[in-house]
Design a protein around this motif. Sequence first.
Motif, short mmCIF file in Angstrom:
data_model
loop_
_atom_site.label_atom_id
_atom_site.label_comp_id
_atom_site.label_asym_id
_atom_site.label_seq_id
_atom_site.Cartn_x
_atom_site.Cartn_y
_atom_site.Cartn_z
N ASN A 128 -23.11 29.73 -8.95
CA ASN A 128 -23.16 29.16 -7.60
C ASN A 128 -23.99 27.88 -7.57
O ASN A 128 -23.60 26.89 -6.94
N ALA A 129 -25.12 27.91 -8.25
CA ALA A 129 -25.98 26.73 -8.30
C ALA A 129 -25.29 25.59 -9.04
O ALA A 129 -25.38 24.41 -8.64
N THR A 130 -24.60 25.93 -10.13
CA THR A 130 -23.88 24.91 -10.90
C THR A 130 -22.82 24.22 -10.05
O THR A 130 -22.71 22.98 -10.05
N TRP A 131 -22.06 24.99 -9.31
CA TRP A 131 -21.01 24.41 -8.47
C TRP A 131 -21.61 23.54 -7.37
O TRP A 131 -21.11 22.44 -7.10
N ASP A 132 -22.69 24.01 -6.75
CA ASP A 132 -23.35 23.22 -5.71
C ASP A 132 -23.85 21.89 -6.27
O ASP A 132 -23.69 20.83 -5.65
N HIS A 133 -24.46 21.94 -7.45
CA HIS A 133 -24.96 20.71 -8.08
C HIS A 133 -23.81 19.77 -8.43
O HIS A 133 -23.95 18.54 -8.30
N PHE A 134 -22.71 20.33 -8.88
CA PHE A 134 -21.54 19.51 -9.21
C PHE A 134 -21.07 18.76 -7.97
O PHE A 134 -20.85 17.53 -8.00
N LEU A 135 -20.93 19.47 -6.85
CA LEU A 135 -20.44 18.84 -5.62
C LEU A 135 -21.43 17.82 -5.07
O LEU A 135 -21.03 16.84 -4.44
N ASN A 136 -22.72 18.04 -5.31
CA ASN A 136 -23.73 17.12 -4.81
C ASN A 136 -23.92 15.89 -5.68
O ASN A 136 -24.76 15.03 -5.39
N GLY A 137 -23.15 15.80 -6.78
CA GLY A 137 -23.23 14.63 -7.64
C GLY A 137 -24.32 14.69 -8.70
O GLY A 137 -24.54 13.72 -9.42
N VAL A 138 -24.98 15.85 -8.81
CA VAL A 138 -26.10 15.98 -9.74
C VAL A 138 -25.65 15.77 -11.18
O VAL A 138 -26.33 15.09 -11.97
N TYR A 139 -24.49 16.34 -11.55
CA TYR A 139 -24.06 16.23 -12.95
C TYR A 139 -23.48 14.86 -13.26
O TYR A 139 -23.24 14.54 -14.42
N GLY A 140 -23.28 14.06 -12.23
CA GLY A 140 -22.97 12.66 -12.46
C GLY A 140 -24.21 11.90 -12.89
O GLY A 140 -24.13 10.87 -13.56
N VAL A 141 -25.37 12.43 -12.51
CA VAL A 141 -26.65 11.81 -12.90
C VAL A 141 -27.06 12.23 -14.30
O VAL A 141 -27.51 11.41 -15.10
N CYS A 142 -26.92 13.53 -14.61
CA CYS A 142 -27.56 14.04 -15.83
C CYS A 142 -26.62 14.33 -17.00
O CYS A 142 -27.08 14.76 -18.06
N THR A 143 -25.31 14.10 -16.85
CA THR A 143 -24.41 14.22 -18.00
C THR A 143 -23.65 12.92 -18.19
O THR A 143 -23.55 12.11 -17.28
N ARG A 144 -23.09 12.74 -19.36
CA ARG A 144 -22.42 11.47 -19.67
C ARG A 144 -21.06 11.33 -18.99
O ARG A 144 -20.66 10.21 -18.66
N ASP A 145 -20.34 12.44 -18.78
CA ASP A 145 -19.01 12.30 -18.17
C ASP A 145 -18.78 13.22 -16.99
O ASP A 145 -17.73 13.16 -16.36
N GLY A 146 -19.71 14.12 -16.69
CA GLY A 146 -19.59 14.97 -15.51
C GLY A 146 -18.54 16.05 -15.59
O GLY A 146 -18.26 16.72 -14.59
N GLN A 147 -17.93 16.27 -16.76
CA GLN A 147 -16.87 17.26 -16.88
C GLN A 147 -17.45 18.67 -17.09
O GLN A 147 -18.57 18.83 -17.57
N PRO A 148 -16.69 19.72 -16.71
CA PRO A 148 -17.20 21.09 -16.82
C PRO A 148 -17.71 21.46 -18.20
O PRO A 148 -18.74 22.13 -18.33
N GLU A 149 -17.00 21.01 -19.24
CA GLU A 149 -17.41 21.34 -20.60
C GLU A 149 -18.78 20.73 -20.92
O GLU A 149 -19.63 21.36 -21.55
N THR A 150 -18.97 19.50 -20.49
CA THR A 150 -20.23 18.81 -20.73
C THR A 150 -21.36 19.43 -19.94
O THR A 150 -22.49 19.54 -20.43
N VAL A 151 -21.06 19.85 -18.72
CA VAL A 151 -22.07 20.51 -17.88
C VAL A 151 -22.58 21.77 -18.57
O VAL A 151 -23.79 21.99 -18.66
N PHE A 152 -21.67 22.59 -19.09
CA PHE A 152 -22.11 23.81 -19.77
C PHE A 152 -22.98 23.48 -20.99
O PHE A 152 -24.04 24.08 -21.18
N LYS A 153 -22.51 22.56 -21.82
CA LYS A 153 -23.25 22.24 -23.03
C LYS A 153 -24.65 21.73 -22.69
O LYS A 153 -25.64 22.10 -23.33
N LYS A 154 -24.76 20.89 -21.67
CA LYS A 154 -26.05 20.36 -21.27
C LYS A 154 -26.96 21.49 -20.83
O LYS A 154 -28.11 21.57 -21.24
N GLN A 155 -26.45 22.36 -19.98
CA GLN A 155 -27.26 23.47 -19.48
C GLN A 155 -27.74 24.37 -20.62
O GLN A 155 -28.93 24.70 -20.71
#
Length: 221
Positions: A128-155
């Motif tokens: 739930n937190a991951t999805w909220d952060h995705f929608l809020n643009g957080v993973y556009g800040v902290c990952t290189r491409d913002g894609q689901p695969e990259t989000v998991f690897k980063k986390q």
Amino acid sequence: MLMNYLYANFLEEETFVTTNNITKEALSALTRACVFPAASYVYTSKGSSVSFVSSFSDDATYRFYLKGHSAWLESVVRLELTTEDHARQYFFSRYDDAKRTFYTSDLGQQLSEFAPDIKTQFDSDHANATWDHFLNGVYGVCTRDGQPETVFKKQALVLYIEQMTTKGSASSAQVKLQLLERAVAALDEVESDFAPHEVSQTSRQRCIIDVRANILAKKPA
């Protein structure tokens, strides 16, 4: 400089919509529908320019979207992800595939053996937190491409590196240091560089810069 970083890694809204053949109104509608992330950076400009020709005053707000989010927009349109539920399901189908791939890889297996409890942290609250952060643009800040695969690897890599470098956990054992070095290199590939004013407050500082300087640089040759 902040603006240099933003224009190198992101697309300002006018450029983003033109590049992706969509209107600002349509993009805003997708964001309100919770199928596309909000801008990762919002920059308010209050400045002026003076030249031989003329002077110019600027008082405007600029929204920057990660370049990689063009791929997510393409998926939203192509797959007709018109509701949040559909978009979320698609996001986690890719996220979960990335998780399975990671844990069948040599690096993932070794990290899991080192800290088996970390897998349990990927529960429903985390999703739930991951999805909220995705929608809020957080993973556009902290990952290189913002894609689901990259989000998991980063986390995952941040969690494992933090576990490996916790006070009392760090060891000079060559095997562990080699594993830590591989994890740091893998994180470096997926985590963003961050804006200059942000770096010191981020996991890039804690898990990449500091680890390389304070632990890996001192490992036996």
